[in-house]
Write a protein that holds these residues in place. Sequence first.
Motif, short mmCIF file in Angstrom:
data_model
loop_
_atom_site.label_atom_id
_atom_site.label_comp_id
_atom_site.label_asym_id
_atom_site.label_seq_id
_atom_site.Cartn_x
_atom_site.Cartn_y
_atom_site.Cartn_z
N PRO A 161 30.54 -96.11 -42.15
CA PRO A 161 30.92 -97.11 -43.16
C PRO A 161 30.17 -96.97 -44.48
O PRO A 161 30.77 -97.14 -45.54
CB PRO A 161 30.55 -98.44 -42.48
CG PRO A 161 30.60 -98.15 -41.02
CD PRO A 161 30.18 -96.72 -40.85
N ILE A 162 28.87 -96.61 -44.43
CA ILE A 162 28.13 -96.50 -45.69
C ILE A 162 28.68 -95.35 -46.53
O ILE A 162 28.91 -95.47 -47.75
CB ILE A 162 26.63 -96.33 -45.40
CG1 ILE A 162 26.09 -97.61 -44.77
CG2 ILE A 162 25.87 -96.00 -46.68
CD1 ILE A 162 24.67 -97.53 -44.32
N MET A 163 28.94 -94.20 -45.87
CA MET A 163 29.53 -93.09 -46.60
C MET A 163 30.94 -93.45 -47.06
O MET A 163 31.39 -93.02 -48.13
CB MET A 163 29.57 -91.84 -45.72
CG MET A 163 28.20 -91.25 -45.47
SD MET A 163 27.46 -90.58 -46.96
CE MET A 163 28.07 -88.90 -46.86
N GLY A 164 31.65 -94.26 -46.25
CA GLY A 164 32.99 -94.69 -46.64
C GLY A 164 32.97 -95.43 -47.97
O GLY A 164 33.82 -95.22 -48.84
N LEU A 165 31.96 -96.30 -48.14
CA LEU A 165 31.81 -97.00 -49.42
C LEU A 165 31.42 -96.00 -50.52
O LEU A 165 31.86 -96.11 -51.66
CB LEU A 165 30.76 -98.10 -49.30
CG LEU A 165 31.13 -99.24 -48.34
CD1 LEU A 165 30.01 -100.27 -48.26
CD2 LEU A 165 32.43 -99.92 -48.79
N GLY A 166 30.60 -95.02 -50.14
CA GLY A 166 30.23 -93.97 -51.09
C GLY A 166 31.46 -93.22 -51.59
O GLY A 166 31.55 -92.86 -52.77
N GLU A 167 32.43 -93.00 -50.69
CA GLU A 167 33.66 -92.30 -51.11
C GLU A 167 34.46 -93.14 -52.09
O GLU A 167 35.12 -92.60 -52.99
CB GLU A 167 34.48 -91.94 -49.87
CG GLU A 167 33.88 -90.75 -49.11
CD GLU A 167 33.82 -90.93 -47.61
OE1 GLU A 167 34.60 -91.75 -47.06
OE2 GLU A 167 32.97 -90.28 -46.96
N VAL A 168 34.40 -94.48 -51.93
CA VAL A 168 35.06 -95.35 -52.92
C VAL A 168 34.41 -95.14 -54.30
O VAL A 168 35.09 -94.98 -55.32
CB VAL A 168 34.97 -96.83 -52.50
CG1 VAL A 168 35.43 -97.74 -53.64
CG2 VAL A 168 35.81 -97.07 -51.25
N VAL A 169 33.07 -95.12 -54.31
CA VAL A 169 32.35 -94.91 -55.58
C VAL A 169 32.71 -93.54 -56.15
O VAL A 169 32.94 -93.38 -57.36
CB VAL A 169 30.83 -95.04 -55.37
CG1 VAL A 169 30.08 -94.68 -56.65
CG2 VAL A 169 30.47 -96.45 -54.92
#
Lengths: 148, 148
Positions: free
Chosen positions: A83-91
């Motif tokens: 999930p943390i990397m998933g948010l990173g991909e949004v950024v």
Amino acid sequence: MPDKSTGSTVASPQKKYPLPKIVKPKALAGTVYRGNVGMWSWVLHRITGVAIFFFLLVHILDSTLLRVSPEAYNAVIGTYKNPIMGLGEVVLVAAIGIHALNGLRVILVDFWAWGMKHQKLLQWIGLALWIILLIGFVPRHLINVFSE
Amino acid sequence: MTVTIDSPRASTTKHHKGINLEKWGWVFMRASGVLLVVLIFGHLFVNLMIGHGVKALDFAFVGGKFSDPFWQVWDMLLLWFALIHGANGMRTVINDYAHNRLVGVVLKSFILLATIVLLTLGTLVIYTFDPCPAGSPADLLPSFCAGV
Ligand code: HEM
């Protein structure tokens, strides 16, 4: 030895035609590239460009694991799914969107007189397209990231 | 001390011989930028939007893609254009901020070295990639490996 011909010489303005008075502007009017909204898009363009470059270095390195073994590649690419990397991909996608759309605006302004004249309008069009891009990407991506 | 001030109307254009590399760099940033919009958003769409997006990424997925010359060429263009565009952009940024000559040279050498190493590694990965490495568990490989 002083040389008359190289002495400090500035063409003196003719008294008949005084130089226009220079008035300090109340706000920075800026140029096409800098000042006001244009300056902030320049700052964002620069920050996103540098950030994407460093991501690209890492991303090429993780792809070299394809040549090591399926296990090694899957282990590392697996971290892109948490999930943390998933948010990173949004950024990341948001940053690429800013850089790409602003880059296209710069290109239109540089090569097209109409773009030069309406660069503010182009900025708002860019912002609209960026929001549309995120509306298309973010919900779908987050569903992928958070659903099992 | 005598100071010479050029006439304000003097031509400042110096006519250099040979090609103007900075100008071609400027043109390259714009040409590659347009191309990168297609390459990057195509890459993001196929890898993050179609199917289960990021959750579907693994060795088998990439193996399936690279068995198609279309995606090999796509990723090769993406690798070369993104890295060179990004590296040349980093050169601009370093030139703007590194006021110490040595620091600037060291930083730019680092960017150049990283670019050469990653272009070599990335190109080798795309062209020597084996989607069905011997001895790997079948469930980690693309489905077409079963028939080989
Ligand atoms: C998505 C498509 C892209 C477009 C349309 C684009 C467009 C541009 C343009 C037109 C410039 C020159 C700006 C100027 O001279 O004022 C530029 C600069 C730059 N780009 Fe890109 N670019 C794209 C992708 C990328 C990628 C993938 C990277 C990183 C690997 C990157 C990194 C940079 C950097 C570091 C600069 C220098 C920024 C600066 O001088 O302030 N760009 N981009």
